[in-house]
Design an enzyme around this catalytic site. Sequence first.
Site, PDB file in Angstrom:
ATOM      1  N   GLY A  72      45.493  56.801  71.321  1.00 32.69           N
ATOM      2  CA  GLY A  72      45.182  57.761  70.266  1.00 32.69           C
ATOM      3  C   GLY A  72      46.348  58.700  69.983  1.00 32.69           C
ATOM      4  O   GLY A  72      47.380  58.666  70.648  1.00 32.69           O
ATOM      5  N   SER A  76      51.316  60.981  73.529  1.00 34.84           N
ATOM      6  CA  SER A  76      51.670  60.311  74.792  1.00 34.84           C
ATOM      7  C   SER A  76      53.012  59.594  74.666  1.00 34.84           C
ATOM      8  O   SER A  76      53.690  59.348  75.655  1.00 34.84           O
ATOM      9  CB  SER A  76      50.569  59.336  75.227  1.00 34.84           C
ATOM     10  OG  SER A  76      50.207  58.495  74.156  1.00 34.84           O
ATOM     11  N   ASN A  95      59.408  50.823  71.514  1.00 32.97           N
ATOM     12  CA  ASN A  95      59.698  52.246  71.291  1.00 32.97           C
ATOM     13  C   ASN A  95      61.154  52.597  71.568  1.00 32.97           C
ATOM     14  O   ASN A  95      61.579  53.727  71.319  1.00 32.97           O
ATOM     15  CB  ASN A  95      58.813  53.119  72.194  1.00 32.97           C
ATOM     16  CG  ASN A  95      57.358  53.084  71.733  1.00 32.97           C
ATOM     17  OD1 ASN A  95      57.106  52.899  70.545  1.00 32.97           O
ATOM     18  ND2 ASN A  95      56.434  53.264  72.657  1.00 32.97           N
ATOM     19  N   HIS A 193      56.997  50.552  55.287  1.00 30.23           N
ATOM     20  CA  HIS A 193      58.262  49.819  55.422  1.00 30.23           C
ATOM     21  C   HIS A 193      59.123  49.921  54.168  1.00 30.23           C
ATOM     22  O   HIS A 193      60.132  49.240  54.048  1.00 30.23           O
ATOM     23  CB  HIS A 193      57.992  48.356  55.812  1.00 30.23           C
ATOM     24  CG  HIS A 193      57.541  48.214  57.237  1.00 30.23           C
ATOM     25  ND1 HIS A 193      57.097  47.045  57.787  1.00 30.23           N
ATOM     26  CD2 HIS A 193      57.462  49.137  58.244  1.00 30.23           C
ATOM     27  CE1 HIS A 193      56.762  47.241  59.062  1.00 30.23           C
ATOM     28  NE2 HIS A 193      56.971  48.502  59.351  1.00 30.23           N
ATOM     29  N   THR A 194      58.750  50.762  53.243  1.00 34.32           N
ATOM     30  CA  THR A 194      59.637  51.128  52.135  1.00 34.32           C
ATOM     31  C   THR A 194      60.762  52.037  52.632  1.00 34.32           C
ATOM     32  O   THR A 194      61.758  52.252  51.964  1.00 34.32           O
ATOM     33  CB  THR A 194      58.842  51.858  51.016  1.00 34.32           C
ATOM     34  OG1 THR A 194      59.756  52.346  50.043  1.00 34.32           O
ATOM     35  CG2 THR A 194      58.078  53.068  51.544  1.00 34.32           C
ATOM     36  N   ASP A 249      64.090  47.978  52.852  1.00 30.23           N
ATOM     37  CA  ASP A 249      63.849  47.946  51.405  1.00 30.23           C
ATOM     38  C   ASP A 249      65.210  48.207  50.750  1.00 30.23           C
ATOM     39  O   ASP A 249      65.515  49.336  50.359  1.00 30.23           O
ATOM     40  CB  ASP A 249      62.827  49.055  51.074  1.00 30.23           C
ATOM     41  CG  ASP A 249      62.550  49.181  49.599  1.00 30.23           C
ATOM     42  OD1 ASP A 249      63.119  48.413  48.799  1.00 30.23           O
ATOM     43  OD2 ASP A 249      61.760  50.073  49.240  1.00 30.23           O
ATOM     44  N   SER A 252      66.679  51.112  48.235  1.00 26.04           N
ATOM     45  CA  SER A 252      65.924  52.372  48.191  1.00 26.04           C
ATOM     46  C   SER A 252      65.279  52.671  49.545  1.00 26.04           C
ATOM     47  O   SER A 252      64.154  53.151  49.603  1.00 26.04           O
ATOM     48  CB  SER A 252      64.887  52.359  47.058  1.00 26.04           C
ATOM     49  OG  SER A 252      63.803  51.521  47.373  1.00 26.04           O
TER      50      SER A 252
HETATM   51  C1  HEM Z   1      51.492  46.388  60.662  1.00 25.85           C
HETATM   52  C2  HEM Z   1      52.143  46.312  61.783  1.00 25.85           C
HETATM   53  C3  HEM Z   1      53.569  46.785  61.941  1.00 25.85           C
HETATM   54  C4  HEM Z   1      54.575  46.087  62.522  1.00 25.85           C
HETATM   55  C5  HEM Z   1      54.475  44.715  63.160  1.00 25.85           C
HETATM   56  C6  HEM Z   1      55.760  46.897  62.426  1.00 25.85           C
HETATM   57  C7  HEM Z   1      56.997  46.539  62.946  1.00 25.85           C
HETATM   58  C8  HEM Z   1      58.166  47.243  62.727  1.00 25.85           C
HETATM   59  C9  HEM Z   1      59.466  46.815  63.195  1.00 25.85           C
HETATM   60  C10 HEM Z   1      59.770  45.578  64.020  1.00 25.85           C
HETATM   61  C11 HEM Z   1      60.372  47.726  62.733  1.00 25.85           C
HETATM   62  C12 HEM Z   1      61.890  47.675  62.930  1.00 25.85           C
HETATM   63  C13 HEM Z   1      62.245  48.412  64.192  1.00 25.85           C
HETATM   64  C14 HEM Z   1      63.702  48.301  64.523  1.00 25.85           C
HETATM   65  O1  HEM Z   1      64.260  47.207  64.479  1.00 25.85           O
HETATM   66  O2  HEM Z   1      64.291  49.353  64.882  1.00 25.85           O
HETATM   67  C15 HEM Z   1      59.643  48.725  61.998  1.00 25.85           C
HETATM   68  C16 HEM Z   1      60.214  49.793  61.395  1.00 25.85           C
HETATM   69  C17 HEM Z   1      59.489  50.812  60.821  1.00 25.85           C
HETATM   70  N1  HEM Z   1      58.126  50.904  60.747  1.00 25.85           N
HETATM   71 FE1  HEM Z   1      56.808  49.467  61.218  1.00 25.85          FE
HETATM   72  N2  HEM Z   1      55.454  48.055  61.787  1.00 25.85           N
HETATM   73  C18 HEM Z   1      54.124  48.042  61.467  1.00 25.85           C
HETATM   74  C19 HEM Z   1      53.419  49.054  60.862  1.00 25.85           C
HETATM   75  C20 HEM Z   1      53.945  50.289  60.564  1.00 25.85           C
HETATM   76  C21 HEM Z   1      53.173  51.442  60.193  1.00 25.85           C
HETATM   77  C22 HEM Z   1      51.658  51.478  60.131  1.00 25.85           C
HETATM   78  C23 HEM Z   1      54.059  52.452  59.952  1.00 25.85           C
HETATM   79  C24 HEM Z   1      53.784  53.872  59.552  1.00 25.85           C
HETATM   80  C25 HEM Z   1      52.729  54.267  58.890  1.00 25.85           C
HETATM   81  C26 HEM Z   1      55.390  51.918  60.152  1.00 25.85           C
HETATM   82  C27 HEM Z   1      56.552  52.589  59.928  1.00 25.85           C
HETATM   83  C28 HEM Z   1      57.816  52.079  60.142  1.00 25.85           C
HETATM   84  C29 HEM Z   1      59.040  52.758  59.720  1.00 25.85           C
HETATM   85  C30 HEM Z   1      59.126  54.052  58.939  1.00 25.85           C
HETATM   86  C31 HEM Z   1      60.094  51.968  60.172  1.00 25.85           C
HETATM   87  C32 HEM Z   1      61.597  52.240  60.009  1.00 25.85           C
HETATM   88  C33 HEM Z   1      62.110  52.846  61.288  1.00 25.85           C
HETATM   89  C34 HEM Z   1      63.571  53.244  61.276  1.00 25.85           C
HETATM   90  O3  HEM Z   1      64.141  53.490  60.215  1.00 25.85           O
HETATM   91  O4  HEM Z   1      64.151  53.336  62.395  1.00 25.85           O
HETATM   92  N3  HEM Z   1      55.277  50.614  60.551  1.00 25.85           N
HETATM   93  N4  HEM Z   1      58.318  48.409  62.019  1.00 25.85           N
END
Ligand code: HEM
Length: 330
Positions: A72, A76, A95, A193-194, A249, A252
Amino acid sequence: MARQCCTIVFPAALVLLLLGSADAQLEVGFYRKSCPNAEAIVRAEISRVMTVAPTLGGPLLRFFFHDCFVRGCDASILLNATDSSNPAEKDAIPNSFLRGYKVIDTIKANLEKACPSTVSCADVLALIARDVVSLAKGPYWEVPTGRRDGRVSIMSEALNMLPGFTANISSLKSQFAAQGLSVKDLVVLSGAHTLGNAHCFTVTNRIYNFSGRGDNTDTDPALDKRYVPKLRGKCSPLPADAIKLIEMDPGSFLSFDNSYFTLVSKRRGLFESDAVLLDDSETRAYVLRQANAPPTEFFEDFGVSMVNMGNIGVLTGSQGEIRKQCALRN
Ligand code: HEM
């Protein structure tokens, strides 16, 4: 007859009331009296950071997701391990690339100066996420607050609970459902992921070695073939560029808009977990609708889904504690 009717109806009403009160534990403006400047203190620092180091916006938003999905939304994720034999959530591989701990510590120190032992680290993460999104030209929403901080953080829980970037649609749906989140929340929140970057290792298999053959044509069929050369131009085969960063993305990645859905609809989402949103009728319909629409509906939905995610497993009232430093139990 009447009595029989009421013995049936009353417990049902009671259950509804109890369910209602579980949701109502958080409250918009929880710190109105106890720390009137709390939200302004968070926003001031995030405004500064988004000007001087805008690429921190991505990881700072991601913190909230990674916190809420494990035990939650109780901060943590910010706790240090108690000793080397008990690694904490922050030590788990998904993480390990999070950045911005110093920003969180600065905000917490400013809050402690203004109102000692009052504002939880869990709420700080929720407010940071909102401020990052709105300062990146995305939506603004009211954040219910009143979360308290947990005292437990276990690495293996992060490994088990966080969805992987190769997840298929049924695992994603069940991992979100296990947190009380809907299929709509899944597709809406994926729109985060935008913003931000990913490391090349999250996509190398899709562009070089999808089925293990490793020849020039061994790419993920779910990925637009015309996009592969572009991605190959950015990421060489493993291990060369494993930890090189690429924009999720492109063009942008610092602004919060709905272009994520345009990318996914063109089969240009970076991860398999993005591509599979086209495999389910509900998530597919949402992606295709947002791909060609102004961002109004997505923006509204995003705030709602972030509030939903922010309700996961919260500690309130006398549960947990208000940490003085986010990395340490009191
Ligand atoms: C649906 C399942 C999701 C998966 C499997 C996933 C997986 C990932 C992975 C693998 C990365 C790249 C990490 C890296 O290489 O440093 C990433 C980046 C990111 N994710 Fe997700 N994600 C998910 C959902 C979400 C959600 C729900 C959020 C926020 C509401 C989120 C926000 C972000 C953001 C903002 C980044 C960019 C991080 C950066 O710039 O360092 N993600 N995600």
